[in-house]
Write an enzyme that holds these catalytic residues in place. Structure first.
Site, mmCIF file in Angstrom:
data_model
loop_
_atom_site.group_PDB
_atom_site.id
_atom_site.type_symbol
_atom_site.label_atom_id
_atom_site.label_comp_id
_atom_site.label_asym_id
_atom_site.label_seq_id
_atom_site.Cartn_x
_atom_site.Cartn_y
_atom_site.Cartn_z
ATOM 1 N N ASP A 25 -60.187 2.057 -38.577
ATOM 2 C CA ASP A 25 -59.929 1.792 -39.999
ATOM 3 C C ASP A 25 -58.678 2.529 -40.469
ATOM 4 O O ASP A 25 -58.313 3.566 -39.920
ATOM 5 C CB ASP A 25 -61.164 2.229 -40.815
ATOM 6 C CG ASP A 25 -61.193 1.587 -42.194
ATOM 7 O OD1 ASP A 25 -60.403 0.648 -42.445
ATOM 8 O OD2 ASP A 25 -62.008 2.029 -43.029
ATOM 9 N N ASN A 73 -64.755 -9.395 -42.957
ATOM 10 C CA ASN A 73 -63.288 -9.451 -43.042
ATOM 11 C C ASN A 73 -62.751 -10.857 -43.327
ATOM 12 O O ASN A 73 -61.593 -11.013 -43.711
ATOM 13 C CB ASN A 73 -62.638 -8.882 -41.769
ATOM 14 C CG ASN A 73 -62.738 -7.380 -41.639
ATOM 15 O OD1 ASN A 73 -62.860 -6.837 -40.548
ATOM 16 N ND2 ASN A 73 -62.686 -6.656 -42.759
#
Ligand code: IPE
Ligand code: IPE
Ligand code: MG
Length: 249
Positions: A25, A73
């Site tokens: 991330d 996502n």
């Protein structure tokens, strides 16, 4: 195969996690900090994938699972989703020969058949090419979410029961695991998340039941071999009790 002399002096080679899972991330924030578009952050993240895979293999890690694209996502701006899918194809095509040369076996978890066709195809070819390799298993979590995986397993088992192949009381941990997309892969002992976020984001909920969690503020494009070593050292300083008392260990 990694040569023993290459194992880092600060790492106890008898206690290296067999399986490390990483929530990669911070690509977007890394790019923003540098005044660059998010997609350049994703591109820089590929460098970390390369370095961390190589380092993990050298250190004796057997499975490295990387969360590359979550089911959630898909909700990003369409241009970013397309850029990520293209990057994935370019990365697999660009890296696969080197990965193969280094003995890396590519695997994937998640609903990969629902990926865009060119992405699925590149992935399938990469997995096929590297299927007999034994240095490290690189598992890409793609179109993955743990809740999707658990529901999928429940459906598979329910169908087996309807078909008379399974009795409900035969559904034990082993039977359940056999229906997960991670079947055959041992549970991770160490889960790393970069970028300072301290959440799991629908990743490997079943499999991390007893994993050690490690959170670092470092953005994924800045995470390399040294950061991996730090995480493993941190892991090696923990006492894994599995419900027992310290004295019992
Ligand atoms: C991780 O970086 C990559 C993916 C989720 C594909 P992000 O894109 O989430 O970066 P941040 O969290 O916005 O900084
Ligand atoms: C998790 O990162 C998914 C991947 C690393 C692929 P996100 O950046 O999408 O997670 P949230 O939405 O901030 O929790
Ligand atoms: Mg993020």
């Amino acid at each position: 195969m990694p040569d023993k002399t290459s194992i880092h002096p600060q790492i106890d080679e008898t206690n290296v996690p067999r399986h490390i899972a990483i929530i990669m991330d911070g690509n977007g924030r890394w790019a923003k900090q540098k005044g660059m578009p998010r997609v350049l952050g994703h591109r820089s993240g590929v460098k970390s994938v390369r370095e961390v895979t190589q380092a993990a293999a050298e250190l004796g890690v057997r499975y490295l699972t990387l969360y590359a694209f979550s089911t959630e996502n898909w909700n990003r701006p369409p241009a970013e989703v397309i850029a990520l899918m293209n990057l994935l194809v370019d990365t697999i095509k660009g890296e696969i020969a080197e990965l193969n040369k280094n003995g890396v076996r590519l695997l994937a978890i998640g609903d990969i058949e629902a990926l865009p066709k060119h992405t699925f195809q590149a992935l399938k070819e990469g997995m096929e090419l590297t299927k007999n390799n034994t240095s490290i298993n690189l598992v890409l979590a793609l179109n993955y979410s743990a809740k999707w995986e658990i529901l999928h397993a429940a459906r598979v088992l329910a169908q087996k029961a309807i078909d008379g192949l399974l009795q409900p009381d035969e559904i034990d941990e082993a039977a359940f695991e056999s229906a997960l997309t991670t079947h055959g892969i041992p549970d991770p002992e160490l889960l790393i998340r970069t970028s300072g976020e301290t959440r799991i984001s629908n990743f490997l909920l079943w499999q991390i039941a007893y994993a050690e969690l490690y959170f670092t503020p470092v953005f994924w494009p800045d995470f390399g071999k040294q950061e991996l070593i730090k995480a493993i050292q941190n892991f090696q300083n923990r006492e894994r009790r599995f419900g027992k008392t310290s004295e019992q260990l």
